[in-house]
Enzyme design. Structure first.
Site, PDB file in Angstrom:
ATOM      1  N   GLY A 133       0.670  -1.170  -0.039  1.00 45.65           N
ATOM      2  CA  GLY A 133       0.147   0.077   0.087  1.00 45.65           C
ATOM      3  C   GLY A 133       0.811   1.366  -0.088  1.00 45.65           C
ATOM      4  O   GLY A 133       2.162   1.215   0.521  1.00 45.65           O
ATOM      5  N   CYS A 134       0.354   2.353  -0.813  1.00 47.83           N
ATOM      6  CA  CYS A 134       1.176   3.641  -0.790  1.00 47.83           C
ATOM      7  C   CYS A 134       1.415   4.324   0.657  1.00 47.83           C
ATOM      8  O   CYS A 134       2.353   4.596   0.841  1.00 47.83           O
ATOM      9  CB  CYS A 134       0.759   4.488  -1.757  1.00 47.83           C
ATOM     10  SG  CYS A 134      -1.178   4.763  -1.563  1.00 47.83           S
ATOM     11  N   ASN A 135       0.378   4.270   1.412  1.00 51.85           N
ATOM     12  CA  ASN A 135       0.459   4.698   3.031  1.00 51.85           C
ATOM     13  C   ASN A 135       1.510   3.937   3.643  1.00 51.85           C
ATOM     14  O   ASN A 135       2.214   4.199   4.445  1.00 51.85           O
ATOM     15  CB  ASN A 135      -0.757   4.826   3.509  1.00 51.85           C
ATOM     16  CG  ASN A 135      -1.499   5.950   3.046  1.00 51.85           C
ATOM     17  OD1 ASN A 135      -1.227   6.771   2.612  1.00 51.85           O
ATOM     18  ND2 ASN A 135      -2.983   5.405   2.601  1.00 51.85           N
TER      19      ASN A 135
END
Lengths: 342, 342, 342, 342
Positions: free
Chosen positions: C148-150
C-alpha cells in the site's frame, strides 16, 4: 413581512448557494427544500457547511404545500424544469435557474437543447432574468428565467456596447475562463481533482456551447439584426469565477465611456478605471461584476474583460436579486456581502 | 447606535477580513484605516475586492483622531503592536490581533518572541481573547489579545477535556494542517504559488512554533499543573483553514460527551455526531468551528479533530466577536454568514 | 535483451504511471495493455498524455497470449486481482499492485478486506514488495505483492527504528497527508475538484484504514511481538504525494543515526541532515523517498517525517523496481528521473 | 563522448529544469553551475528536489574555467545576459534562454525592453531558437537565442498557416492562459499562493507584452509583409503549462491539413485529429506540443489551440533540443520523457 420560500433542486451547488444567500436575508424564510434522490436527508448531510442552520429536511416535490409558498426557486436540470414548472400552481412566483425558459423561440430551444419544449405556455410568459436590463419586466413577472452564467458574463461586457453601436457586430470574440462549479456536482471524470487541477483546456469549441443561444437572441434583439459571436469557454482549476475576455473593434475610450455611463447607477456592476483589468479573485462569493476596458496597440481594437462569480452573480445571486424585485423587496437585500479574499 | 471603528494594519489579510466582516455589521462604521507603507492609497488599490465599499483612504496611524474612535482593531506585526498600543489613549477600547498580549508572563513572551516586552502595563490588563472561555472578562475588558489561529484551533478541541480531566495530560499530540493565509501577505519564497501548491511539508517541527507559548499557558492553567503538548504544524496548499488532528488518551465516548456539553450553548462551535470528522471545506469564510470525536481501535485512545477558518474564527472573526462583547452588542452580530462552499 | 511486458488494469492511474516509467526503460517493451471496460480503445483515448507513444491497443485479459509475456503487472482492484492471478500461467512472473497478496494471514486479509481469499496458493508464494527490505526474496520471487502507498511511506520512516529497538513500540502515531491520486480514477463526489480543492479532512479515522493490516503484520514481525500503531490519513488537495508525520518516543539523535545507517547504500531513500524536514514537493514524479528527523522540545520524543510520490515510489515505481530485480536488471534502471519541480 | 556543460543562472526555475533534463541525457555532464547571489551553496540547498544528484556547488560566473566547457546554457535575466555573453569566449557554444538575442533589430529590442543593446556583435550571429523552423541554422550556430515561452506556443499554432497563406493576416487573435512558473521565482505579491490560486486575470492587456516583438518579427518575415497580432496573456493557477487559443479566418479543414503536413515528421509536435482540442494537463513536464483545430459555426472562422509546458518545450527543453543539434547529438536525446499525469 417574511416571504415563504421553496427551493427545488436543493442538493446541487446553485441550491446550496441559494440557501447560503437567503440565510442572510432578513425577510425570507425557507419553508421547503426538495431533492428527489436525497429526500428524507437533512441538509447538513448533503452540505455539511450549512449544518448550523435550522432548515427543513429535504423532501420530494410532491410533498410541498405550494399554497403556503410565496416564491419558488427552481434549480433543477433543464428539461426536468419545464416538466415540473408546467404543473406548479399558475399563481406561484417562480425563479427558474435552468435553461428551459431563457430562449423565446421554441425552435431555438430545441436546436440548442435537443428536446422539444413541453411548457410553451409558461415559456410565453417567462422574462429573461438579466436584472440590470429587464428590471421592469422582472418586477411584474410571475416566472423569471435565470440566465446562463457564461451568457451573463458576456452580456455584462457587451450589451451596452451593442446597444450604443460603438463596436463592430461581425467580429466579436468571447474567450471565457470558467471555474468548475459551473459544471455542477455531477460525477464526471474530467471534473475529478486529479484530472482538472494543474491544467486547462478549451471545451465546446467551435460554437457549440448552448449559451450561444442566449447570446444570439439577446445581441440580435439589441442590434436589430442578426449578431453571431465566436465564443470559446475554457475550464480552469478554480471553483468559482468566470472571466470573459472579449475582443471587439471600436474606440476603446468610447467603449469605456459607454460602459461607465450604462452602469453608473448599478450597485453590482463596477466599471474599473480605463486600462485596469479585473480578476475573478476579487468577486468570489459576491454578487459583483467587475469590468475593465483597454485599447489594443492595433488602432480600432479594444479588449473588454468582465469577471463575476458564476454561482452568485452568474446564477443564485442573480436569482435572489430577481426574487427581491418580484416580491417588492429592495433589489440588493441579502446581496451586499463583500467578496471572500484570499 | 453606531460604533466608530479604526483598523491599524489594514493592508494585511486580517485587516481586509475585518473590513469584510464589519461591512455586514449593522452597528459599526469604519472611520479610519491605517497602513504606514501604503498611506495615501485607497483600499481599492490595495484590496480590489473591497472596491464597492465606501471606505476612508489609508492613512498613517498618527493621522487618526482617536478621540472619535470607539474601538480600535490592531492588526500589526508583533513587537510593533506593543509599541503602538502603549501610546494609544488609555481609554480607547482595543482588540489586538498580534501575539504581543497573549502571554501573561513577560518572560515567556521574551522566550518565545525573542524581544523583551515594552508595554507591561498594557499586558497586565489584557484579556486573552478566546471568547467562549473568557466571555465575562472580555465584556469588561479595555484591551483584548486575540489568540493565535493555531492556538485557537487546538484549544477548541482540548480545553473542555483538560478542564474535565477526561484525557491524559502527558501524551497530547496536535498535528495541524494550516492554510497559507495564516502566514500573511509577506513576500517569502516558500509562499509563492509555484513553491507551495501541489505539495505539503511540516514546519517549526520539534516544539518551536510560538503558539506553543499559548498552549502551555492555557492548558497548564486549566489543569493546575504544567502541561506541555507536542505540536507540529504543516503548510497545505489551501488559502483558508486549519485542521487540528489531536491524539489523546481517554474514553472516546466521555470525550464526546464532555465536548458536547461544553459547547451546547455556543453558537459558533459545533460538535459533530460521534464518529464524524470535520473538514475545513465546511467552515471557509465563516466564524464556525466544527469538532469531531472518534475512538481509535486501540483501547483508551481517541482522536479529536477541529476545523476552522484561520482568518475568521481564528483571527478577525474572533476579534469582531470580542469587539461585540466590549461594545455591548449581541455577540453574534455580523458573524452569522454561512461558509462559502464550494 | 528486451523483456516483454503486459499490464492488466491499464486505464487507471497506476497503469498509466507504469507506462510512463517503462517508456524510459531501455530493456522493456509493452506487448499488451488490458482494460476490460475500455477494450478496443487506444491508450491515447484514455490517457492523451501518452499519445506520442507507440502502444498496443487496450484489450481484454483473455485476449492476451501470456506465453510471449515475460512479466505481467497487475493493477486491478483487490478481489478481482486474486481471481485473475489465480488463473494466469503458473510460470508467469507477476508484480501485483493490489492489496490481495500483501497480508500473509488469510484471516487478516478477510478481516481487513471483507471477503475470503480465493487464491491461497498464490498468496502462499507471494513476497511482500517493499524492495529495500525484501530484496533477496524479490529477486527469487515469481509473484510480488506491491505494498500500500501509505503503508510504504510509514514503513520507510519506522522499520529501521523498530528493528533496532530505538523507539517505544506502544505509542507510535502516524499522521498521513495524502494526495488524491491515491484514491484512483473512481467517480466519487468527494474527489471532485469543487469538493476537494481548497480544504482538507481526515478519513478512515480511528484505526479503520486497511493499510493498518500491513503495518500490523510488518511491524509485529520486526519487533517479534504485536505492535499496533495509530494511523490517521488526511486527504489534501494535491495530486501526488504522501507525507507521513510520525510521532515516536526515543532519542532523536539515535533515531537519525539508525535511519542514516539503514539507508546508507540505498539509491532511492534519502535521509536529510538532522533537523531538516522533507516536502512532497521535492519527490513528485520520482522514485525517491526523503526522510527527516527532529527532536521534540519534550525530552525523549521525536518526529520522523517521510515523503514520497504515492504513484511512483508508493506503487508503480516500486513495482518497476521489483520487476527489475525479478528480471535480472539493475534495480534502478528506468527509475532515475529527477522529481518535477515546480 | 561526453559534453561538458555549464549553466549560468542555475538558481531559477529554467536553470533547475535544465538540470532535471540533463540528468537524463547520456552524453552530457554538468561541470559548472553559476548563481551569483547563492554562490557557495549546494544545489540541494536551493532545489531540494535535486538532492540525489551529484552536482558541482554553485559558483560565481568568474570562477568558471570556460576552456573546459563545451556548451553553456545562459538562464539569466535579460540585459544581464547580453553583458555576460558579450564577455564569454567567442568560441564557446551558447544557448541563451533570455530575451536578449531573440530580436534581430536592435531598435525593436530597445523598444520592447527599454534598454539599448550592448552586445550587437553577438546579436548579429545569434540564431532564433525555435528548433523545428530553424533547424539547419541551429546546427551551425555558435549562439542560439531561446524563444519566449508564449512566443513559442503561438508560433507552433500559426507559423505553418501564415507560411502557407491559408489564414487571414489582419485579424489574428491569440488568447493565452499561462502557468505561474513562467513568471520565475521572483518575490512578487501577485505570485503568492494566497493571491494567485483560485482565480484568474489578464495581464499586459492591449498589446504591451514583450513577446509581441517576437510575433511581429517572425510572422512578418514569414508573410513578407507586416503582420501584427492581438495577444492577451492570462495568469492561471497552475505551475506549468501554456494554452494558446488562437482565432483565425480561413478554412478549418485546410488549416488542419496544413498543420498536419507541416509537423508530419516532427517528434515533439503532435497535431490532434480534426475537432479535438489539447490540454496542458497532457504535456506537463514533457517536451511535447499538442495542437488542435476546430472550425467555428461561423463560416470561414477557425480556432487553433496549442498546448505546451512553458518550462520544458517553452524554454529549457527547447534549449536542450537546440544544444543537441549544436553538439551533433540526436535532436531528441534526453527529451523523450512522457508527460506527468495526473
Amino acid at each position: 413581512m417574511t416571504h415563504k420560500i421553496a427551493i427545488l433542486g436543493a442538493s446541487g451547488y446553485t441550491g446550496a448557494e441559494l440557501v447560503r444567500l437567503i440565510a442572510g436575508h432578513p425577510n425570507m424564510e425557507i419553508v421547503a427544500l426538495a431533492a428527489e434522490r436525497k429526500a428524507g436527508q437533512s441538509m447538513a448531510d448533503v452540505f455539511p457547511h450549512l449544518r448550523h442552520m435550522d432548515l427543513p429536511r429535504l423532501c420530494r416535490i410532491d410533498e410541498i404545500d405550494f399554497g403556503s409558498v410565496d416564491l419558488c426557486f427552481c434549480a433543477l436540470p433543464h428539461k426536468t424544469s419545464q416538466e415540473i414548472i408546467r404543473d406548479l400552481p399558475k399563481t406561484l412566483k417562480i425563479v427558474d435557474l435552468s435553461a428551459d425558459f431563457r430562449l423565446r423561440d421554441p425552435d431555438a430551444y430545441e436546436t440548442w437543447y435537443g428536446n422539444p419544449h413541453v411548457a410553451l405556455e409558461c415559456q410565453e410568459e417567462a422574462v429573461y432574468g438579466l436584472t440590470e436590463f429587464y428590471r421592469e419586466e422582472i418586477c411584474a413577472a410571475r416566472l423569471v428565467a435565470g440566465t446562463g452564467c457564461n451568457a451573463a458574463t458576456g452580456q455584462y461586457a457587451l450589451r451596452p456596447l451593442i446597444a450604443a453601436g460603438v463596436i463592430g457586430l461581425d467580429d466579436i470574440i468571447l474567450d471565457l475562463k470558467c471555474g468548475v462549479s459551473g459544471a455542477g456536482r455531477a460525477l464526471k471524470e474530467n471534473l475529478l481533482h486529479a484530472e482538472l487541477s494543474e491544467g486547462t483546456n478549451a471545451y465546446a469549441v467551435g460554437g457549440t456551447h448552448r449559451h450561444l443561444g442566449e447570446f444570439d437572441q439577446e445581441f440580435s434583439k439589441l442590434a436589430g439584426r442578426p449578431v453571431r459571436v465566436q465564443f470559446t469557454p475554457h475550464l480552469i482549476p478554480v471553483n468559482r469565477g468566470i472571466l470573459a475576455t472579449t475582443y471587439v473593434s471600436g474606440n476603446a475610450q468610447d467603449i469605456h465611456d459607454t460602459l461607465t455611463a450604462a452602469y453608473a447607477d448599478e450597485t453590482f456592476v463596477e466599471v474599473l478605471p480605463f486600462g485596469q483589468t479585473p480578476s475573478t479573485h476579487h468577486v468570489r462569493g459576491s454578487n459583483f461584476c467587475h469590468i475593465g476596458v483597454t485599447g489594443d496597440r492595433i488602432e480600432g481594437r479594444a479588449i473588454v474583460v468582465a469577471a463575476l462569480d458564476n454561482l452568485t452573480k452568474g446564477s443564485s445571486g442573480q436569482a435572489l436579486q430577481n426574487a427581491n424585485l418580484m416580491l417588492g423587496e429592495e433589489e440588493v437585500t441579502g446581496l451586499m456581502m463583500a467578496p471572500l479574499f484570499p
